[in-house]
Motif scaffolding. Structure first.
Motif, PDB file in Angstrom:
ATOM      1  N   ASP A   4       0.854  -1.176   0.000  1.00  0.00           N
ATOM      2  CA  ASP A   4       0.000   0.000   0.000  1.00  0.00           C
ATOM      3  C   ASP A   4       0.901   1.240   0.000  1.00  0.00           C
ATOM      4  OD1 ASP A   4      -1.727   2.076   0.634  1.00  0.00           O
ATOM      5  OD2 ASP A   4      -2.601   1.085   2.378  1.00  0.00           O
ATOM      6  N   PHE A   7       1.226   2.855   3.343  1.00  0.00           N
ATOM      7  CA  PHE A   7       2.155   2.200   4.274  1.00  0.00           C
ATOM      8  C   PHE A   7       3.581   2.635   3.968  1.00  0.00           C
ATOM      9  CE2 PHE A   7       5.221  -1.309   4.788  1.00  0.00           C
ATOM     10  CZ  PHE A   7       5.259  -1.372   6.174  1.00  0.00           C
ATOM     11  N   VAL A  23       2.408  -7.668   1.096  1.00  0.00           N
ATOM     12  CA  VAL A  23       1.890  -8.136   2.378  1.00  0.00           C
ATOM     13  C   VAL A  23       0.989  -9.322   2.060  1.00  0.00           C
ATOM     14  CG1 VAL A  23       0.477  -7.576   4.387  1.00  0.00           C
ATOM     15  CG2 VAL A  23       2.070  -5.876   3.471  1.00  0.00           C
ATOM     16  N   ILE A  26      -2.725 -10.527   6.909  1.00  0.00           N
ATOM     17  CA  ILE A  26      -2.992  -9.644   8.046  1.00  0.00           C
ATOM     18  C   ILE A  26      -4.111 -10.309   8.831  1.00  0.00           C
ATOM     19  CG2 ILE A  26      -3.777  -7.383   8.825  1.00  0.00           C
ATOM     20  CD1 ILE A  26      -2.910  -6.346   5.991  1.00  0.00           C
ATOM     21  N   VAL A  33       1.076 -11.300  11.002  1.00  0.00           N
ATOM     22  CA  VAL A  33       1.256 -10.761   9.653  1.00  0.00           C
ATOM     23  C   VAL A  33       2.290 -11.605   8.921  1.00  0.00           C
ATOM     24  CG1 VAL A  33       0.650  -8.376  10.259  1.00  0.00           C
ATOM     25  CG2 VAL A  33       3.051  -9.105  10.366  1.00  0.00           C
ATOM     26  N   VAL A  75       5.116  -3.639   9.784  1.00  0.00           N
ATOM     27  CA  VAL A  75       3.882  -4.109   9.142  1.00  0.00           C
ATOM     28  C   VAL A  75       2.835  -4.406  10.212  1.00  0.00           C
ATOM     29  CG1 VAL A  75       2.849  -5.975   7.764  1.00  0.00           C
ATOM     30  CG2 VAL A  75       5.064  -5.001   7.085  1.00  0.00           C
ATOM     31  N   TYR A  78       1.484  -1.145  11.803  1.00  0.00           N
ATOM     32  CA  TYR A  78       0.622  -0.376  10.896  1.00  0.00           C
ATOM     33  C   TYR A  78      -0.735  -1.050  10.704  1.00  0.00           C
ATOM     34  CZ  TYR A  78      -0.658   2.443   6.810  1.00  0.00           C
ATOM     35  OH  TYR A  78      -1.297   3.292   5.933  1.00  0.00           O
ATOM     36  N   TYR A  79      -0.717  -2.339  10.377  1.00  0.00           N
ATOM     37  CA  TYR A  79      -1.962  -3.024   9.991  1.00  0.00           C
ATOM     38  C   TYR A  79      -2.727  -3.639  11.158  1.00  0.00           C
ATOM     39  CZ  TYR A  79      -0.580  -2.484   5.128  1.00  0.00           C
ATOM     40  OH  TYR A  79      -0.234  -1.957   3.914  1.00  0.00           O
TER      41      TYR A  79
END
Length: 160
Positions: A4, A7, A23, A26, A33, A75, A78-79
């Motif tokens: 993304d 990101f 990625v 998630i 992740v 990662v 963030y997610y």
């Protein structure tokens, strides 16, 4: 899913330090992740190896794999945790409880980098997270680790 752009723009590292191109998983509920990392001869540290086909074959450096645990942590932050660097959140590794290099990761096939938060302690401005990591290449475990990171919300300084 492809990376993304939001990101990438928010990440504490630029594209040359992120080194993942996708990625894969998630799972917010599990705190898990997974991401894909292409491997090639021009990776940082790998390109500097004085490789020998028998005595020192070219490989993804162990130091780079430790760096990649931080990228997997980014990662996750963030997610899964919803932390944004642009909002003042920054994370640093605090402890490597274990790091085991199980096989050489050779340039060519991508690595699948998996990270799972096993413990989280939250306050409004900090999150202490413990992670397990598993990195695989062609289904073979090449690295596994257990590490702790501290995420901190920094406030912008006010001018008097």
């Amino acid at each position: 899913m492809a990376l993304d752009p939001a990101f990438v723009a928010d990440c504490a590292y630029g594209p040359g330090g992120i080194l993942i191109d996708e990625v894969l998983t998630i799972d917010v509920e599990r705190g898990h992740v997974a991401a894909r990392m292409p491997t090639h001869d021009d990776l940082p540290i790998t390109r500097e190896q004085r490789a020998h086909p028998i005595f020192h074959p070219r490989h993804v450096s162990g130091g780079l794999m430790i760096h990649m645990t931080g990228v997997v942590g980014l990662v996750h932050a963030y997610y899964v945790l919803g932390l944004r660097h642009a909002e003042g959140w920054v994370g640093y590794g605090g402890a490597i409880h274990s790091a085991r290099f199980k096989a050489l990761a050779r340039p060519g096939s991508p690595l699948v980098l998996e990270g799972t938060a096993t413990k989280l302690r939250r306050t409004p401005k900090q999150i202490l997270a413990r992670y397990t990591f598993r990195f695989l290449q062609d289904g073979v475990l090449v690295y596994e680790g257990d590490q702790t990171a501290l995420w901190t919300k920094l406030e912008k300084p006010t001018t008097p």
